[in-house]
Design a protein around this motif. Structure first.
Motif, mmCIF file in Angstrom:
data_model
loop_
_atom_site.group_PDB
_atom_site.id
_atom_site.type_symbol
_atom_site.label_atom_id
_atom_site.label_comp_id
_atom_site.label_asym_id
_atom_site.label_seq_id
_atom_site.Cartn_x
_atom_site.Cartn_y
_atom_site.Cartn_z
ATOM 1 N N PHE A 140 5.674 11.452 4.630
ATOM 2 C CA PHE A 140 4.229 11.724 4.760
ATOM 3 C C PHE A 140 3.741 11.667 6.221
ATOM 4 O O PHE A 140 3.195 12.654 6.730
ATOM 5 C CB PHE A 140 3.427 10.780 3.858
ATOM 6 N N ALA A 161 0.823 -1.219 0.000
ATOM 7 C CA ALA A 161 0.000 0.000 0.000
ATOM 8 C C ALA A 161 0.854 1.266 0.000
ATOM 9 O O ALA A 161 0.571 2.225 0.722
ATOM 10 C CB ALA A 161 -0.976 -0.006 1.196
ATOM 11 N N LEU A 162 1.887 1.256 -0.812
ATOM 12 C CA LEU A 162 2.748 2.447 -0.884
ATOM 13 C C LEU A 162 2.039 3.535 -1.676
ATOM 14 O O LEU A 162 1.238 3.230 -2.563
ATOM 15 C CB LEU A 162 4.072 2.082 -1.564
ATOM 16 N N PHE A 163 2.348 4.792 -1.369
ATOM 17 C CA PHE A 163 1.732 5.904 -2.110
ATOM 18 C C PHE A 163 2.478 6.039 -3.437
ATOM 19 O O PHE A 163 3.599 6.550 -3.465
ATOM 20 C CB PHE A 163 1.795 7.193 -1.291
ATOM 21 N N ASP A 164 1.840 5.552 -4.504
ATOM 22 C CA ASP A 164 2.579 5.464 -5.765
ATOM 23 C C ASP A 164 2.836 6.802 -6.443
ATOM 24 O O ASP A 164 3.648 6.894 -7.355
ATOM 25 C CB ASP A 164 1.894 4.483 -6.735
ATOM 26 N N ARG A 191 8.190 2.824 6.370
ATOM 27 C CA ARG A 191 7.066 3.758 6.558
ATOM 28 C C ARG A 191 6.257 3.388 7.799
ATOM 29 O O ARG A 191 5.819 4.266 8.555
ATOM 30 C CB ARG A 191 6.166 3.754 5.320
#
Lengths: 259, 253
Positions: free
Chosen positions: B105, B92-95, B154
């Motif tokens: 973040f 679920a990385l912020f692409d 993260r």
């Protein structure tokens, strides 16, 4: 009650709850000004060329259509005013709404849907942030604010398009074309256009963010969200166009009747 | 006796008409590492999401530090959840953010650190997981193993006391899997954190776990440490641990 009807009622109810949550977040924990500006920039930039082009040709179409009608009455001098009035009151907001629906609505829905199915929205929540505040609100406000910028661009381009076509095909000089615009396009026309623009933008922002945010079921779910965004916004815009026309005409009659 | 840091008390949850977990109980002590194993689709990820506050139980209580998570006011719940970090199964990385920005973040959102301090922390965490060189790349420009490391970095960015790992070695080759598990164990020792991990790789489960629990048939079977799990008498546990084709797990399907 048929299942389809129950699903529709359920969906509308969920959408209204979602909008309420967005409004509540906007009032209690607003997003950063920078993130709204970023979205305004993105939305405006995405739609500027198509809006300008479409605006130009809308002006051209209006001019051609009105020329045919008013030449008979010898009122060609009013061409600019009539054409611009039609664009300000009706065609402009409608055009911007349709263009935004096709470009920004589909894009936003797909973007949010992908974030939902890849658990990025859950990840935002896990990192202690509020996804409505972080990703929905900036897009929501970005769409609404940009639609006014785009409306202005569309109008300027439509006047320019109408003026050029009027000059080329009907021999009306530009000065004559713009002379009667202030006579026919009054404050009510502008208020009417802006009200419609606001309602359409609000509708589009609500549908595309809700559909994206509530997408489920992988790539197919994202596809479904995009398709239903496109269909619902198109239908919604037409229905709300009728409704807003009714409201603004009634309001105008009341105001003019009282004055 | 110290009280559990995380607990499920008679928790039930279902989706649609089906019941996935029925009146399950689990306690995790501070500093403990519990690994959840079991057949796919039986509720291991759901258990992690219950602890992370992403799902609400139909019945029962999810307790974190003796507080019922779902009875707290939203701001109290948020404060409690900040003590927790989670690695998602598919990361679920912020692409749309770079590798470095993915870590920055939560620091920007939840701390009052200056930009210079945030960048310092970003570099520190990336170095910790061995991908310092990838700071300016985007998640889709790095390998699966590196994405996993980024997900871990993260999850740990806010220095959580509790870390949830959802299948941290899924889809990785044995060597990278080993490296990831070593990394998890090292970070756990350094941060003295409580860990709940989900995996179907029994070798990695034995390596990580203080206790192993098997999620099966809507219940949680605590099987104990490696030796206790290997000696467990429950035929479902025996079949799963030995990877046998025939047994109660495959008969019930």
């Amino acid at each position: 009650m048929p299942k389809l009807l129950i699903d529709v009622i359920d969906d509308v109810g969920n959408c209204l709850l979602f909008v309420r949550e967005v409004m509540f977040t906007a009032l209690t924990s607003p997003c950063s000004f920078a993130s709204i500006c970023e979205q305004i920039w993105t939305v405006t930039l995405q739609s500027l060329p198509t809006t300008a082009l479409a605006g130009f040709f809308v002006g051209a179409i209006m001019t051609v259509q009105f020329t045919l009608q008013i030449t008979t009455f010898g009122a060609l001098g009013y061409l600019g005013g009539l054409s611009t009035s039609g664009t300000v009151r009706e065609v402009g907001p409608l055009l911007i709404a349709f263009l935004l629906s096709g470009k920004v609505g589909a894009f936003t829905s797909a973007e949010l849907g992908t974030m939902q199915v890849t658990e990025q929205i859950d990840a935002i929540r896990c990192l202690g942030a509020n996804p409505i505040q972080e990703i929905i609100l900036p897009r929501y406000l970005g769409i609404i604010i940009s639609s006014f910028f785009l409306l202005a661009v569309g109008l300027v381009m439509s006047i320019f398009g109408g003026m050029l076509l009027g000059l080329v095909f009907s021999g009306i000089n530009p000065e004559e074309y713009v002379r009667h615009i202030p006579t026919i396009v009054n404050k009510f026309s502008v208020a009417n256009g802006m009200f419609k623009c606001l309602v359409f933008a609000f509708l589009l922002a609500s549908i595309c963010t809700y559909k994206g945010y509530s997408a489920r079921g992988g790539a197919k779910g994202v596809g479904r969200a995009v398709v239903s965004t496109a269909v619902l916004t198109m239908v919604g815009i037409v229905v709300f166009d009728w409704l807003t026309s009714l409201i603004t005409d009634t309001a105008m009659n009341v105001v003019l009747g009282n004055s | 006796m110290a009280s559990a840091q995380l607990a499920l008390n008679d928790v039930s949850i279902g989706f649609g008409d089906g019941v996935l977990l029925s009146k399950v109980n689990l306690s995790v002590m501070p500093g403990e590492c519990v690994v959840l194993v079991g057949p796919s689709g039986k509720g291991k990820t759901v258990l992690l999401k219950l602890f992370a506050g992403l799902l609400k139980p139909t019945l029962g209580q999810v307790q974190i530090e003796d507080k019922d998570l779902n009875q707290l006011a939203p701001h109290e719940q948020k404060q409690l959840l900040l003590k927790m970090g989670m690695l998602f199964q598919k990361n679920a990385l912020f692409d749309s953010l770079s590798v470095g920005e993915n870590i920055a973040f939560p620091l920007r959102e939840k701390t009052k650190l200056s930009e210079a301090e945030i960048q310092e922390r970003v570099v520190y965490f990336l170095e910790q997981v061995g991908i310092g060189h990838a700071r300016l790349l985007y998640p889709d420009e790095i390998s699966g193993g590196m994405q996993k490391r980024l997900g871990i970095a993260r999850a740990l960015a806010l220095k959580p006391q509790i870390v949830l790992y959802d299948d941290p070695t899924a889809g990785l080759d044995p060597i990278t899997s080993r490296l990831i598990v070593d990394l998890i164990l090292r970070l756990r020792a350094e941060n003295k954190s409580t860990v709940i991990a989900v995996t179907n790789d029994m070798v990695r489960a034995y390596q990580m776990a203080d206790r192993i629990a098997m999620v099966v048939d809507g219940e949680i079977v605590i099987t104990g440490n490696k030796a206790q799990t290997l000696a467990h008498q429950d035929p479902r546990v025996v079949q799963f641990v030995r990877g046998q084709l025939h047994g109660p797990l495959t008969e019930s399907q």
